[in-house]
Design an enzyme around this catalytic site. Structure first.
Site, PDB file in Angstrom:
ATOM      1  N   ASN A 165       0.804  -1.236   0.000  1.00 58.32           N
ATOM      2  CA  ASN A 165       0.000   0.000   0.000  1.00 58.32           C
ATOM      3  C   ASN A 165       0.830   1.276   0.000  1.00 58.32           C
ATOM      4  O   ASN A 165       0.377   2.290  -0.513  1.00 58.32           O
ATOM      5  CB  ASN A 165      -1.036  -0.012   1.138  1.00 58.32           C
ATOM      6  N   GLU A 263       4.185  -3.811  12.298  1.00 55.36           N
ATOM      7  CA  GLU A 263       3.067  -2.884  12.130  1.00 55.36           C
ATOM      8  C   GLU A 263       2.001  -3.644  11.359  1.00 55.36           C
ATOM      9  O   GLU A 263       2.223  -4.042  10.213  1.00 55.36           O
ATOM     10  CB  GLU A 263       3.503  -1.627  11.373  1.00 55.36           C
ATOM     11  N   CYS A 297      -3.351   1.279   6.740  1.00 56.01           N
ATOM     12  CA  CYS A 297      -3.623   0.693   8.059  1.00 56.01           C
ATOM     13  C   CYS A 297      -4.134   1.749   9.015  1.00 56.01           C
ATOM     14  O   CYS A 297      -4.710   1.426  10.044  1.00 56.01           O
ATOM     15  CB  CYS A 297      -2.403  -0.035   8.607  1.00 56.01           C
ATOM     16  N   GLU A 475       8.198   3.329  14.815  1.00 56.59           N
ATOM     17  CA  GLU A 475       8.814   3.674  13.540  1.00 56.59           C
ATOM     18  C   GLU A 475       8.816   5.191  13.371  1.00 56.59           C
ATOM     19  O   GLU A 475       8.038   5.895  13.997  1.00 56.59           O
ATOM     20  CB  GLU A 475       8.029   3.054  12.380  1.00 56.59           C
TER      21      GLU A 475
END
Ligand code: ADP
Length: 494
Positions: A165, A263, A297, A475
């Site tokens: 994505n 993640e 997400c 992150e």
């Protein structure tokens, strides 16, 4: 070096010859591009051909990384950073072609793809400049004539497994902190989007990154990804993708006590309160739900709304959804294509199931068939479902949002938190007191007040709790360096 983009006659009569992706292993381009990737907005076009990597390719790449890493780590950090900054300039020079490839292989809009190229460029510059930043502390000691310092040391070789994505930005925001800290990297990009990762590899390679420091192996997750996760020479793995695969990989990495950062999924909610402006709240929800075709997400997929604003908010949301007409991202569409037929069917099945269980389809569709030659799904708003309906609890990863009424703020907050996921959460309100309370009590790694749940700056920590993330190392931003380094405390007596 094998040429990266070669025109072939595979797409006769179109302006879009398939681009070729190769592995980058030990500084050499390798692999026979044989796996077809169709453009999801134009299924008659092959967007990319990439090699089907093997476990042996993964093994060779790890060996190259192991060989290259010590010399890379011994370069001064500013010299490592300078290579990232040079790679950023190369991405910038090539931005138009890269964005076009990204649209063709992933399906998003050109504006979204161009933004993603800029993001990758900025990420490389940000972490490149951290090569100049201090990485430790000087602490007082109880002993006379003694100084204590702390240092961060690279771990060695990292595997990065990334989704389709954000096929350029995610590899960039994982690789850049790893590299500037002195690690070598093997990247396994998503099968559906081999070109974007190859563009990143090409920029790093052309910027003068020493052979073997950054490697890319294309191929199936079950084959290449699994081999990397199980390789004892790989010190750590950073993964972004589905919760099922992430938890599977967690088991492998935990068993060999390697470092792991995951993640995974999200089911992000926005709470809209009576004092919110309905149009503005609808714009926040629409951007979060339909931007990036809902394939983020951090996308908004649940909305809880209090009774006083419900009617106006829902009308505004349905009205604004119409602006997100799906189409080919290269033709100026406001919303891009769905990435794959499987994802399109999944979006449709989620909506159909909810409607069969009594949900009201306020706008959108449950049609999962390709149309107009591509994989398009209408922005969809559902209402009147039970709080435990799968459309409320399970991640869909499409432009689908469900609106539920809650009596008041407390019930809304409880509903936002009633999820196995905890990535992002939002609230639309004019009340500073409730916004502050929400920021404290929302169970999510990122909280947004009057802003869409998706979209973060590159300098802020990103990650979630519960089944969204490992919830250990964040992150992005300076914090990202921690995952890729270990801490050492040094006593210096003179
Ligand atoms: P998505 O639903 O976004 O495709 P996945 O979790 O299936 O999410 O994929 C994310 C990344 O994980 C991809 O690069 C994919 O190839 C990889 N992957 C999938 N299965 C495995 C596995 N068993 N081991 C390692 N990597 C995997």
């Amino acid at each position: 070096m094998t040429s990266f983009t070669t025109e072939t006659p595979r797409n006769p009569g179109t302006a879009a010859p398939p681009a070729l992706a190769h592995h980058l292993i030990g500084g050499s381009w390798a692999g026979e591009p044989s796996v077809e990737r169709r453009n999801p907005a134009r299924l008659d076009q092959i967007a990319a051909l990439s090699p089907a990597g093997t476990a042996a390719d993964a093994d060779t790449a790890v060996a190259a990384a192991v060989r290259a890493q010590p010399a890379w780590a011994s370069l001064p950090a500013p010299a490592r950073g300078a290579i990232l900054i040079k790679a950023a300039s190369l991405l910038e020079e090539r931005a138009e072609g890269i964005a076009t490839d990204l649209v063709r292989e992933e399906g998003k809009t050109l504006a979204e793809a161009s933004g993603e190229v800029r993001r990758a460029t900025d990420v490389l510059r940000f972490f490149g400049s951290l090569g100049w930043a201090a990485s430790g502390e000087v602490l007082p000691s109880s002993l006379p004539g003694t100084t204590v310092t702390t240092r961060r040391e690279p771990l060695g070789v990292f595997a990065l497994i990334t989704p389709w994505n954000f096929p350029l930005a995610i590899p960039a925001w994982k690789a850049a902190p790893a590299l500037v800290a002195g690690n070598a990297v093997v990247l396994k990009p998503a099968e559906l989007t081999p070109l974007s990762a190859t563009h990143l590899a090409r920029a790093l390679h052309d910027a003068g990154l020493p052979a073997g420091v950054f490697n890319v192996v294309h191929g199936k997750g079950r084959v290449v990804g699994e081999a990397l996760a199980r390789d004892g020479r790989v010190a750590g793995l950073s993964f972004t993708g589905s919760t099922a695969v992430g938890l599977h990989l967690n088991g492998i990495l935990d068993a060999r006590r390697a470092r792991v950062q995951l993640e995974m999924g999200g089911k992000n909610a926005v709470l809209v309160l009576d004092d919110a402006a309905p149009q503005a709240a609808a714009a926040v929800v629409a951007a979060g739900a339909f931007g990036l075709t809902g394939q983020a997400c951090t996308a908004t997929s649940r909305v809880y709304v209090t009774p006083g604003v419900r009617g106006e908010f829902v009308d505004a949301l349905v009205h604004q959804a119409a602006a997100y007409a799906p189409g080919d991202g290269l033709d100026g569409a406001r919303m891009g294509a769905v990435v794959s037929e499987a994802q399109l069917r999944q979006d449709a099945a989620a909506v159909r199931g909810a409607v069969e269980r009594g949900a009201r389809l306020l706008t959108g569709t449950d049609d999962g068939e390709p149309s107009r030659g591509g994989l398009f799904f209408l922005p969809t708003v559902l209402a009147d479902v039970d709080a435990d309906d799968p459309v409320v609890t399970d991640e869909i990863f499409g432009p689908v949002v469900v609106v539920l009424e809650v009596p008041d703020y407390e019930a809304g907050l409880a509903s936002v938190n009633a999820s196995r996921y905890g990535l992002t959460a939002g609230i639309c309100t004019d009340s500073l007191a409730l916004a502050t309370d929400f920021a404290e009590r929302a169970q999510a790694g990122v909280v947004k007040v009057n802003r869409p749940t998706s979209g973060l700056d590159l300098n802020v920590p990103f990650g979630g709790i519960k089944d969204s993330s490992t919830n250990t190392f964040r992150e992005q931003g300076r914090t990202a360096i921690e995952f890729y380094t270990w801490g050492k405390t040094v006593y210096l007596g003179v």
